[in-house]
Every structure is written in C-alpha cells, then in structure tokens.
Design an enzyme around this catalytic site. Structure first.
Site, PDB file in Angstrom:
ATOM      1  N   GLY A 130       0.802  -1.222   0.000  1.00 33.47           N
ATOM      2  CA  GLY A 130       0.000   0.000   0.000  1.00 33.47           C
ATOM      3  C   GLY A 130       0.835   1.272   0.000  1.00 33.47           C
TER       4      GLY A 130
ATOM      5  N   GLY B  30      -6.012  -3.592  -6.404  1.00 32.42           N
ATOM      6  CA  GLY B  30      -6.298  -2.808  -5.198  1.00 32.42           C
ATOM      7  C   GLY B  30      -7.424  -3.392  -4.361  1.00 32.42           C
TER       8      GLY B  30
ATOM      9  N   HIS C 179      11.507   1.246   2.688  1.00 26.35           N
ATOM     10  CA  HIS C 179      11.096  -0.147   2.887  1.00 26.35           C
ATOM     11  C   HIS C 179      11.979  -0.798   3.959  1.00 26.35           C
ATOM     12  CE1 HIS C 179       8.151  -0.328  -0.233  1.00 26.35           C
ATOM     13  NE2 HIS C 179       8.981  -0.284  -1.250  1.00 26.35           N
TER      14      HIS C 179
END
Ligand code: A3P
Length: 314
Positions: free
Chosen positions: A69, A282, A130
């Site tokens: 996301g 999504g 990340h």
C-alpha cells in the site's frame, strides 16, 4: 533497484563479499544485510542512508514492505500534509504526477550518491522507506519524527509482488514458478524480506512508543478509509476540522480515481518502471485468483509460526 558493479564503492564491494547471498526470486542476486535481503544497489543505498541521513523532528516517514500500500499511503500522506498549499482541486499535483516521484524513497535515492539533499523538500518533509526498523538511520530513531507503518495480508502482498515481478523482470522470474516463489517468500528470501519480522518489529515499536510509530493495515484502510485517514492525520499533527476535506482527500487518493488518471496509465517513472505497474486490482483477498488453496496454506502456516506467541509478548 538495480545498480551495476561499476557503480559500487570499494566499501560496498568489501561488505557484499562478506554477506550471505543467494540467487533471488525477482532479481539475479540478493544479499542478507542486518537480517534482511536486498539487491547490491540497495545495500549501498542503505549504507549511505544510515551514515548520512539526518532526520528533522518534524519529518514524517512512511515505512512499508513492498506491495503493502506504499503508493496509496504516499498519495494520502502527501495530500494530507500539503492540503493548505494544495487543496483538492483540478490543479492538485496528484492529478498530474504519480505519487512515487512526489515522495522520495530514502535508501533508493542514496544508492548512487552519499550526498542526497532533502533540504529543499517543503516542511514537514515526507519520505518513504522499505527498511526494517532495525536498519533505520539512527537519527530517525532518535529524533521526534513520526513513522507511519502500513502492512498488508501476506497472501495479498505476495500475490501483488508476484504479478509485479512477472511484469517487470520476466527473465529473472522465468525459472521461479509460483511454488518456488512461495517457498522463497516464506523463507524471507526476497527484496525487503522476511515479511513477518518486518511487521513485528514495527508492531512492537508502535506498542512501545505509540507517539512515534503508527501501525496501519491496508485492510482497515480499505474497509474504513475515512476513519483511518483521520487517525493518520491526528497522528502526524494535521487533524481535520471539516468532514468534507476528509472525503475529498479519500476520493482523490482512491484506487478508482488514481488508476484512471492518464499520468498513472501511461509512461514510465524516473525509476524506469511503468506508472501503471503500481495499480493492479487494489482489493482485499484478491490472492484467491492466483494462489491455490495449498499454497495459501503454506503462507498461512508460516504466518502462524512466525506470529505464535506474539500476543502474549505485547
Ligand atoms: P494489487 O497488486 O493487489 O492490486 P505498493 O504501492 O506498496 O507497491 O503496493 C501496490 C498494491 O497497492 C497493488 O495491489 C496496487 O493495486 C495497490 N494500490 C495502489 N494504489 C492504491 C490505492 N489508491 N488504493 C488501494 N490500493 C492501491
């Protein structure tokens, strides 16, 4: 993600030669650094970032595992933080620019140069990573900056990465059928893995220091977007007064709106990746059309093993 040998410093080469390495799913070679797996370019980026990034107290850091996301949160956070400067209108930057170039990706921007300058970013600065919590630059941990962490159901995350990988790196993934990819995923051997350790580290931090780390899930964000967006806005210190403002931002950043925009359907991003690669379905539970029941069980079993006992430790 990729960086040729010629772009690596001697320090990175020396370090890489001492690290465990594997032929990876998605990329030709991955290296285990501080418990997590990365490409050689990212190892260099992480070293530079750890040494040189200086967080400001007002910074906002979005942390995610890939495919959880990031694009959505980049859009939402950008729209929230800059809503006075950019109210939702036909001139909003998100209508003309993909969310990725609007929010710098720390360790990737540090790959080539140790001297990346983020001082020009408008305050509060918004950046993405990340990195697992353990590997964050010390100044992020020691300053009063805020971390918004988003995780996603591992089966949906895996499936999203699987499709992304097949599209982006057909050669590297050719000898990785889905069974072998699930195995690599469960062993944590993929870029940014292991998934579960990443999630747990931020989960503990959010429990230990709720003013510093906000833990969000893709699923909750999808099910009750306005409630979660208000929670995020309060956490980063830009709470709402007008309900209309919330719903306008939610609509602007929705999958339906962003994925239909010309800028997100055509062309490539500065990182060479096609803009539309970040918008697939999504959905929650979309893994069902890609994973067999038995492969889903392999991931579920790993989740159970990794998370077993974590409740009692919270
Ligand atoms: P799927 O592949 O399951 O469709 P990331 O941004 O971390 O790379 O994650 C990509 C995933 O988020 C993809 O999932 C993508 O479709 C989904 N996504 C992108 N923008 C979104 C949005 N605005 N709302 C909900 N999901 C979104």
């Amino acid at each position: 993600i990729y960086l040729g040998d010629e772009d690596l410093t001697q320090e990175t080469r020396d370090l890489l030669s001492s690290l465990p390495s594997e032929k990876g799913w998605l990329v030709s070679q991955i290296y285990q650094f501080e418990g997590s797996w990365h490409t050689q370019g990212l190892v260099q980026g992480i070293l530079n970032c750890q040494k040189n990034f200086k967080a400001n107290d007002s910074d906002i850091i979005l942390a995610t595992t890939p495919k959880s996301g990031t694009t959505w949160l980049k859009a939402l956070l950008f729209a929230l933080i800059h809503r006075d400067k950019f109210p939702v209108s036909s001139k909003h930057p998100l209508l003309a620019t993909n969310p990725h170039p609007l929010v710098p990706y720390l360790e990737a921007d540090y790959r080539i140069s140790p001297d990346v300058d983020f001082s020009e970013l408008p305050s509060p600065r918004l950046m993405q990573t990340h990195l697992q919590h353990l590997s964050l630059p010390v100044s992020i941990k020691n300053s009063s900056c805020k971390i918004v962490y988003c995780c996603r159901n591992p089966k949906d995350m895996f499936v999203s990465l699987w499709h992304f990988g097949k599209k982006l790196t057909p050669q590297e993934t050719a000898d990785y059928p889905i069974e072998k990819s699930v195995e690599a995923f469960c062993q944590g051997k993929f870029i940014g893995g292991p998934f579960w350790d990443h999630v747990l580290e931020y989960w503990y931090e959010s429990r230990k220091n709720p003013n510093k780390v906000l833990f969000v899930t893709y699923e909750e964000l999808k099910k009750q977007t306005e409630v979660e967006v208000k929670r995020i806005a309060d956490f980063i210190g830009c709470g709402f007064t007008a309900e209309k403002e919330v719903s306008e931002i939610v609509k602007l950043c929705s999958f339906e709106s962003l994925s239909k925009l010309e800028v997100n359907r055509q062309g490539k991003l500065p990182n060479g990746i096609e803009s539309n690669s970040y918008f697939r379905k999504g959905e929650i539970g979309g893994w069902r059309d890609t994973l067999s029941e038995s492969l889903a069980e392999v991931i579920d079993r790993t989740t159970e093993e990794k998370f077993r006992g974590f409740r009692s430790r919270c």
